[in-house]
Design a protein around this motif. Structure first.
Motif: not given
Length: 162
Positions: A49-54, A85-92
């Protein structure tokens, strides 16, 4: 969607690449780049159930993505150059797909819990949970949808004439 105040104020936006039976997101993605915002798309890990946002570098970047066995375009597993996204500045803001929604913010996904698991990770990021908007067709709005304690409610559902 592009006139929505949350979209207007957001700089880092995650959005799904739509399947044929979902609200089409191509024009929104083009607008994200036109407005100078940063665009992130999901990469699902099968059998989990793992997903990244690239991060996408442009709307045209989509054509370089690999097609999965689910017929979804996403960055390949060996694509390590993209920012998560979470390795950097996150998401708005996260635009979310789904099969059904109710007016209490409950969402019926495709059953793997990818978005719920990702939102849990977002809550641990210093920036916190991004605002979530589901993109739906009016026919997907139900009286209620089944939920479990792991389901994270969405902030808002956008659909035609809502």
């Amino acid at each position: 969607v592009i006139a929505h105040p949350k979209y207007q104020e957001s700089k880092r936006i995650a959005i799904f690449l739509s399947m044929p039976d979902e609200v089409q997101t191509e024009e929104i993605i083009k607008d994200i780049f036109k407005q100078g915002k940063e665009c992130f798309i999901p990469r699902y890990k099968p059998q989990s159930n793992h997903m990244d946002m690239l991060k996408l570098s442009s709307a045209e970047d989509i054509s370089s993505l690999a097609l999965t066995s689910w017929n979804i375009l996403q960055p390949s597993d060996d694509d390590t150059a993209r920012e998560e996204a979470l390795a950097g500045g996150g998401l708005d803001l996260i635009f979310m797909p789904g099969l059904g929604f109710d007016r209490k913010g409950n969402r019926l996904g495709r059953g793997k819990g990818y978005y719920d698991t990702y939102l849990e990770k977002c809550m641990k990021h210093p920036r916190g949970k991004p605002y979530t908007i589901a993109l739906a067709f009016r026919e997907q709005i139900c009286e209620s949808v089944p939920v479990t304690e792991n389901d994270v409610p969405i902030d808002e559902i956008l659909y035609e004439d809502c």
